[in-house]
Design a protein around this motif. Structure first.
Motif, PDB file in Angstrom:
ATOM      1  N   THR A  80       0.869  -1.364   0.126  1.00 21.14           N
ATOM      2  CA  THR A  80       0.007   0.042  -0.005  1.00 21.14           C
ATOM      3  C   THR A  80       0.876   1.151  -0.105  1.00 21.14           C
ATOM      4  O   THR A  80       0.757   2.031  -0.704  1.00 21.14           O
ATOM      5  N   HIS A 102     -10.175  -1.448   2.904  1.00 23.66           N
ATOM      6  CA  HIS A 102      -8.624  -0.949   2.580  1.00 23.66           C
ATOM      7  C   HIS A 102      -8.567   0.563   2.489  1.00 23.66           C
ATOM      8  O   HIS A 102      -7.426   0.957   2.286  1.00 23.66           O
ATOM      9  N   ALA A 131      -5.141   2.987   2.740  1.00 24.84           N
ATOM     10  CA  ALA A 131      -4.733   3.579   1.379  1.00 24.84           C
ATOM     11  C   ALA A 131      -4.942   5.018   1.159  1.00 24.84           C
ATOM     12  O   ALA A 131      -3.907   5.675   0.566  1.00 24.84           O
TER      13      ALA A 131
END
Length: 176
Positions: free
Chosen positions: A99, A126, A130
């Motif tokens: 990431t 996520h 992110a």
């Protein structure tokens, strides 16, 4: 006194984990940006990014974290992307492996492409990490729109991702 500090830390952790699992980021629609960024990973991300591109909600798309062995033609065939669209509007990034690497690769791409706004497309669980990593690396005047792909994550995935998110936030204190 130590027991109270530990109890307070446990309560903060528990409330934070509850917030992280219950209030997952959601999809957006109808928002136009210069580019769409899609880190590879969970199912549905690339398809959603291509849909954003097809709807005219972004002019270009970067897929970051693509396996170096994948050729653009193979990508186009797998996701049914016409070659004219691949050539004009889709770029594959091969340097990221995680990431933070996605954020670094995106920041370099943003600098080259005069991107003023971007839509980050990733899975709902996520998105927070992110987006945080991305905002740490791109110029502050670039607007980031978070467009989450809904999923049904397991408690194990949420638990791991919550701790990765906390580690990311904590490590940024040393990165500056």
């Amino acid at each position: 006194m130590i027991r109270r500090i530990l109890a307070l830390a446990a309560i903060i952790w528990f409330v934070g984990f509850g917030w992280f699992t219950i209030a997952l980021p959601e999809p957006v629609s109808g928002v136009k940006t210069t580019a769409v960024i899609v880190p590879t990973g969970a199912a549905g991300r690339i398809e959603h990014g291509l849909k954003v591109l097809a709807n005219g909600e972004a002019k270009t798309m970067l897929v970051t974290g693509v396996d170096p062995e994948v050729k653009p033609g193979e990508f186009a065939a797998q996701f049914e992307v016409p070659m004219d669209v691949m050539q004009c509007c889709v770029e594959l990034g091969f340097s990221a492996v995680d990431t933070r690497g996605n954020a670094t690769e995106t920041a370099e791409w943003v600098k080259q492409g005069k991107v003023k706004s971007l839509r980050l497309v990733t899975t709902d669980w996520h998105m927070r990490r992110a987006a945080y990593e991305l905002r740490q690396t791109i110029p502050g005047d670039v607007k980031v729109v978070e467009d989450a792909v809904p999923s049904e994550p397991s408690l194990r995935i949420l638990f791991l991702e919550y701790h990765k998110y906390l580690a990311s936030r904590t490590s940024s204190l040393w990165r500056g």
